[in-house]
Design a protein around this motif. Structure first.
Motif, PDB file in Angstrom:
ATOM      1  N   LEU A 222       0.833  -1.208   0.000  1.00 31.24           N
ATOM      2  CA  LEU A 222       0.000   0.000   0.000  1.00 31.24           C
ATOM      3  C   LEU A 222       0.866   1.255   0.000  1.00 31.24           C
ATOM      4  O   LEU A 222       0.657   2.176  -0.799  1.00 31.24           O
ATOM      5  CB  LEU A 222      -0.905  -0.019   1.225  1.00 31.24           C
ATOM      6  CG  LEU A 222      -1.805   1.200   1.440  1.00 31.24           C
ATOM      7  CD1 LEU A 222      -2.734   1.391   0.252  1.00 31.24           C
ATOM      8  CD2 LEU A 222      -2.596   1.055   2.733  1.00 31.24           C
ATOM      9  N   LEU A 223       1.862   1.292   0.881  1.00 32.61           N
ATOM     10  CA  LEU A 223       2.745   2.458   0.949  1.00 32.61           C
ATOM     11  C   LEU A 223       3.560   2.596  -0.331  1.00 32.61           C
ATOM     12  O   LEU A 223       3.744   3.704  -0.855  1.00 32.61           O
ATOM     13  CB  LEU A 223       3.666   2.333   2.159  1.00 32.61           C
ATOM     14  CG  LEU A 223       4.668   3.475   2.380  1.00 32.61           C
ATOM     15  CD1 LEU A 223       3.931   4.797   2.551  1.00 32.61           C
ATOM     16  CD2 LEU A 223       5.551   3.184   3.591  1.00 32.61           C
ATOM     17  N   GLY A 224       4.053   1.458  -0.841  1.00 33.57           N
ATOM     18  CA  GLY A 224       4.814   1.510  -2.086  1.00 33.57           C
ATOM     19  C   GLY A 224       3.989   2.044  -3.237  1.00 33.57           C
ATOM     20  O   GLY A 224       4.467   2.859  -4.041  1.00 33.57           O
ATOM     21  N   GLY A 225       2.735   1.597  -3.335  1.00 34.51           N
ATOM     22  CA  GLY A 225       1.869   2.092  -4.391  1.00 34.51           C
ATOM     23  C   GLY A 225       1.620   3.591  -4.291  1.00 34.51           C
ATOM     24  O   GLY A 225       1.621   4.303  -5.301  1.00 34.51           O
TER      25      GLY A 225
ATOM     26  N   GLN B 294      -4.087  -9.012  -8.131  1.00 35.98           N
ATOM     27  CA  GLN B 294      -3.602  -8.199  -9.247  1.00 35.98           C
ATOM     28  C   GLN B 294      -3.800  -8.884 -10.591  1.00 35.98           C
ATOM     29  O   GLN B 294      -4.293  -8.266 -11.540  1.00 35.98           O
ATOM     30  CB  GLN B 294      -2.120  -7.862  -9.042  1.00 35.98           C
ATOM     31  CG  GLN B 294      -1.872  -6.880  -7.905  1.00 35.98           C
ATOM     32  CD  GLN B 294      -0.465  -6.317  -7.920  1.00 35.98           C
ATOM     33  OE1 GLN B 294      -0.047  -5.696  -8.885  1.00 35.98           O
ATOM     34  NE2 GLN B 294       0.265  -6.530  -6.839  1.00 35.98           N
ATOM     35  N   HIS B 295      -3.399 -10.144 -10.699  1.00 38.33           N
ATOM     36  CA  HIS B 295      -3.383 -10.820 -11.993  1.00 38.33           C
ATOM     37  C   HIS B 295      -4.707 -11.497 -12.336  1.00 38.33           C
ATOM     38  O   HIS B 295      -5.044 -11.636 -13.516  1.00 38.33           O
ATOM     39  CB  HIS B 295      -2.256 -11.853 -12.033  1.00 38.33           C
ATOM     40  CG  HIS B 295      -0.888 -11.234 -11.940  1.00 38.33           C
ATOM     41  ND1 HIS B 295       0.248 -11.976 -11.690  1.00 38.33           N
ATOM     42  CD2 HIS B 295      -0.476  -9.958 -12.051  1.00 38.33           C
ATOM     43  CE1 HIS B 295       1.299 -11.163 -11.651  1.00 38.33           C
ATOM     44  NE2 HIS B 295       0.881  -9.943 -11.865  1.00 38.33           N
TER      45      HIS B 295
ATOM     46  N   GLY C 254      -4.916  -0.861  -5.056  1.00 42.85           N
ATOM     47  CA  GLY C 254      -6.102  -1.642  -4.702  1.00 42.85           C
ATOM     48  C   GLY C 254      -5.742  -2.942  -3.999  1.00 42.85           C
ATOM     49  O   GLY C 254      -6.443  -3.378  -3.083  1.00 42.85           O
ATOM     50  N   THR C 255      -4.633  -3.556  -4.422  1.00 40.11           N
ATOM     51  CA  THR C 255      -4.186  -4.782  -3.768  1.00 40.11           C
ATOM     52  C   THR C 255      -3.767  -4.510  -2.320  1.00 40.11           C
ATOM     53  O   THR C 255      -4.082  -5.289  -1.413  1.00 40.11           O
ATOM     54  CB  THR C 255      -3.014  -5.396  -4.548  1.00 40.11           C
ATOM     55  OG1 THR C 255      -3.460  -5.737  -5.861  1.00 40.11           O
ATOM     56  CG2 THR C 255      -2.496  -6.649  -3.863  1.00 40.11           C
TER      57      THR C 255
ATOM     58  N   LEU D 292      -5.520  -6.222   0.981  1.00 37.47           N
ATOM     59  CA  LEU D 292      -4.799  -6.997   1.989  1.00 37.47           C
ATOM     60  C   LEU D 292      -4.850  -6.354   3.376  1.00 37.47           C
ATOM     61  O   LEU D 292      -4.361  -6.941   4.345  1.00 37.47           O
ATOM     62  CB  LEU D 292      -3.332  -7.159   1.569  1.00 37.47           C
ATOM     63  CG  LEU D 292      -3.068  -8.026   0.340  1.00 37.47           C
ATOM     64  CD1 LEU D 292      -1.603  -7.934  -0.064  1.00 37.47           C
ATOM     65  CD2 LEU D 292      -3.449  -9.476   0.619  1.00 37.47           C
ATOM     66  N   PHE D 293      -5.433  -5.170   3.466  1.00 39.58           N
ATOM     67  CA  PHE D 293      -5.415  -4.443   4.736  1.00 39.58           C
ATOM     68  C   PHE D 293      -6.067  -5.204   5.893  1.00 39.58           C
ATOM     69  O   PHE D 293      -5.623  -5.064   7.038  1.00 39.58           O
ATOM     70  CB  PHE D 293      -6.078  -3.077   4.574  1.00 39.58           C
ATOM     71  CG  PHE D 293      -5.963  -2.215   5.797  1.00 39.58           C
ATOM     72  CD1 PHE D 293      -4.750  -1.632   6.133  1.00 39.58           C
ATOM     73  CD2 PHE D 293      -7.057  -2.005   6.623  1.00 39.58           C
ATOM     74  CE1 PHE D 293      -4.624  -0.853   7.253  1.00 39.58           C
ATOM     75  CE2 PHE D 293      -6.948  -1.223   7.760  1.00 39.58           C
ATOM     76  CZ  PHE D 293      -5.730  -0.638   8.076  1.00 39.58           C
ATOM     77  N   PRO D 294      -7.128  -5.993   5.687  1.00 41.33           N
ATOM     78  CA  PRO D 294      -7.688  -6.729   6.825  1.00 41.33           C
ATOM     79  C   PRO D 294      -6.677  -7.610   7.548  1.00 41.33           C
ATOM     80  O   PRO D 294      -6.776  -7.799   8.767  1.00 41.33           O
ATOM     81  CB  PRO D 294      -8.787  -7.579   6.175  1.00 41.33           C
ATOM     82  CG  PRO D 294      -9.224  -6.784   5.003  1.00 41.33           C
ATOM     83  CD  PRO D 294      -7.963  -6.145   4.481  1.00 41.33           C
ATOM     84  N   ALA D 295      -5.702  -8.140   6.812  1.00 46.00           N
ATOM     85  CA  ALA D 295      -4.693  -8.975   7.468  1.00 46.00           C
ATOM     86  C   ALA D 295      -3.806  -8.147   8.382  1.00 46.00           C
ATOM     87  O   ALA D 295      -3.499  -8.543   9.515  1.00 46.00           O
ATOM     88  CB  ALA D 295      -3.843  -9.699   6.414  1.00 46.00           C
ATOM     89  N   VAL D 296      -3.377  -6.968   7.915  1.00 48.32           N
ATOM     90  CA  VAL D 296      -2.486  -6.144   8.727  1.00 48.32           C
ATOM     91  C   VAL D 296      -3.239  -5.441   9.841  1.00 48.32           C
ATOM     92  O   VAL D 296      -2.684  -5.160  10.897  1.00 48.32           O
ATOM     93  CB  VAL D 296      -1.744  -5.110   7.855  1.00 48.32           C
ATOM     94  CG1 VAL D 296      -2.684  -4.092   7.269  1.00 48.32           C
ATOM     95  CG2 VAL D 296      -0.676  -4.380   8.656  1.00 48.32           C
ATOM     96  N   ALA D 297      -4.526  -5.174   9.629  1.00 48.34           N
ATOM     97  CA  ALA D 297      -5.286  -4.445  10.635  1.00 48.34           C
ATOM     98  C   ALA D 297      -5.346  -5.203  11.954  1.00 48.34           C
ATOM     99  O   ALA D 297      -5.492  -4.596  13.020  1.00 48.34           O
ATOM    100  CB  ALA D 297      -6.702  -4.181  10.125  1.00 48.34           C
ATOM    101  N   MET D 298      -5.227  -6.521  11.906  1.00 52.74           N
ATOM    102  CA  MET D 298      -5.333  -7.328  13.112  1.00 52.74           C
ATOM    103  C   MET D 298      -4.000  -7.540  13.819  1.00 52.74           C
ATOM    104  O   MET D 298      -3.981  -7.952  14.986  1.00 52.74           O
ATOM    105  CB  MET D 298      -5.924  -8.711  12.757  1.00 52.74           C
ATOM    106  CG  MET D 298      -7.287  -8.659  12.096  1.00 52.74           C
ATOM    107  SD  MET D 298      -8.511  -7.736  13.055  1.00 52.74           S
ATOM    108  CE  MET D 298      -8.628  -8.750  14.521  1.00 52.74           C
ATOM    109  N   THR D 299      -2.876  -7.276  13.138  1.00 53.47           N
ATOM    110  CA  THR D 299      -1.596  -7.672  13.717  1.00 53.47           C
ATOM    111  C   THR D 299      -1.228  -6.870  14.956  1.00 53.47           C
ATOM    112  O   THR D 299      -0.773  -7.433  15.955  1.00 53.47           O
ATOM    113  CB  THR D 299      -0.474  -7.546  12.668  1.00 53.47           C
ATOM    114  OG1 THR D 299      -0.467  -6.213  12.151  1.00 53.47           O
ATOM    115  CG2 THR D 299      -0.672  -8.526  11.530  1.00 53.47           C
TER     116      THR D 299
END
Length: 462
Positions: free
Chosen positions: A161-164, A299-300, A308-309, A313-320
């Motif tokens: 997300l940050l890279g994008g 993506q593919h 957008g990717t 994927l944010f739900p995975a990081v939101a819980m960490t």
């Protein structure tokens, strides 16, 4: 604290958090650099007019040096002082990040990335050792390990997300420039608020053993990376794995004969030490394999953009972060074993749910599995970290941290390589993705079973 003048309770509380902030800033910077580049490399390749091989070296060169020199970084920390080696690593990493941002061509960028990997290998082993030194109390140490662990999940998932965002707004060179202020703050906090570490100058560095472990980890990581592209039966991949095994055997023989081994084999006979290291390998295998295959699928297969990717994927990081803080607070009441087992079972349930969701499920059906995997992995990381570090004598804290992080890097590389192979070899994309998730679920289940046998219960723990 740490020889500073007495002050009011609020100032003391802020100072008590300073070592944690310093160490976590360094660790976050290292892990973020692994993931933030993923969405930037196509743009870098076009801008620097480099080939596919050059693009691969920009990403893989960092990983190879990082994974290969972790044990060397741990041994140097134990010998010279973990704070000194940690600060040296932050300095090297920050300066090489600047060199990456200023690179005029692909060879210059690859060279700077190799140096970055070396800096990372000096940072990571010392990070856990410094936290163990700064927070000797079991409850405070568990909370510190929990926040340290959350940095990995946040950096891994937020990286795309940050890279994008950076690539689409400021340009790819800012992917590296963001490390400069973080590195400067990390170095300042460490020098000001982290106590000097004990040194064991009499312990000689066993260079033949160091070379053997560097060769073993580098060859294995390279073979696993190539397996995702060439296939597992490719002669180059098989040769790399065989040579890695030979180098590992040479390391074990040398450690048995050495007067001052890098990692005494007696430590590996500790069920908590060796079991905790394997648990780290297994949950990194599951989590990073999930992130990699999910990213490719979004993506593919679904046509999501890089940004957008990252959002998907944010739900995975939101819980960490939540899971790590919660496990750090609960471990004093429950001990480490229940948290590791429950975390691994929850993560296994998440990936199994994804595998069972059917062909091309709606995105809404995938949110809960991603949340379960992110929460479960981060929930278990605190306890497994405490298990490994608690089993090591203080004089080998750096080596224990290096062992744990080396096995986790191997797990990540294996998960990514196997996930890529399954996607490439399956009859269709969806079948490969679901198979990859099922394999990840099995890895989590294996980690839960191993935790039952190896992670100390409350009465055995700290």
């Amino acid at each position: 604290m740490y020889g500073l003048p007495e002050s009011d309770p609020e100032s003391e509380r802020r100072r008590s958090w300073a070592p944690l902030l310093a160490v976590c800033a360094g660790y976050f910077m290292v892990i973020l650099d692994v993931t933030v580049l993923n969405v930037a490399v196509p743009v870098i390749g076009r801008d620097l007019s480099t080939s596919l091989t050059g693009i691969q070296w920009i990403t893989d060169g960092y990983t190879l040096v990082f994974a290969g020199f972790l044990l060397t970084g741990g041994a140097l920390g134990d010998r010279l002082g973990n704070r000194r080696v940690f600060c040296a690593g932050v300095s090297v990493f920050t300066m090489s990040s600047a060199a990456c941002a200023l690179a005029p061509n692909a060879p210059s960028l690859v060279t700077a990335r190799l140096v970055e990997g070396l800096g990372a290998a000096l940072i990571v082993p010392g990070s856990l050792a410094l936290l163990q030194q700064a927070y000797p109390g079991p409850a405070a140490r568990s909370r510190a390990f929990g926040l340290w662990g959350s940095m990995a999940g946040i950096a891994a998932s937020a990286g795309p997300l940050l890279g994008g965002l950076l690539v689409s707004t400021a340009g790819w060179r800012w992917v590296f420039l963001i490390n400069l202020p973080v590195g400067a703050v990390c170095l300042l906090l460490t020098l000001r608020h982290v106590a000097r570490s004990p040194r064991h100058a009499g312990r000689a560095l066993d260079w033949p053993a160091q070379c053997a472990v560097v060769a073993a980890v580098a060859l294995l990581t390279a073979a696993l990376n190539e397996a995702g592209r060439r296939g597992w039966s490719d002669p180059a991949v098989l040769a790399g794995v065989c040579l890695a095994v030979l180098a590992a055997v040479a390391f074990a023989v040398r450690e048995r004969l050495a007067r001052s081994p890098v990692l005494p084999l007696d430590l590996l006979r500790s069920r908590a030490m060796s079991g905790g290291a394997v648990i780290g390998l297994l949950f990194n295998f599951g989590f990073y394999g999930m992130l990699f295959t999910a990213s490719l699928a979004f993506q593919h297969h679904r046509g999501f953009s890089a940004l957008g990717t990252g959002l998907a994927l944010f739900p995975a990081v939101a819980m960490t972060m939540f899971a790590s803080v919660l496990s750090g607070r609960l471990t004093g009441r429950t001990g480490d074993r229940p948290l590791v087992i429950s975390g691994m079972l929850l993560a296994a349930l998440g990936l199994a749910g994804w595998a069972a969701a059917g062909a091309e499920p709606a995105y809404a059906l995938l949110v809960a599995p991603m949340m379960a995997a992110g929460f479960g992995t981060s929930f278990a990381l605190t306890g497994s970290t405490a298990t490994v570090m608690g089993a090591a004598p203080p004089a080998y804290a750096g080596a224990a941290s290096a062992l744990f992080n080396t096995t986790r890097q191997i797990g990540s590389a294996t998960g990514v390589a196997l996930g890529g192979s399954l996607l490439a070899s399956a009859t269709d994309y969806d079948t490969g993705l679901r198979t990859s998730m099922a394999v990840g679920a099995l890895a989590y289940l294996s980690a839960a079973a191993l935790a039952w046998l190896c992670v100390p219960g409350r009465s055995e723990g700290t």
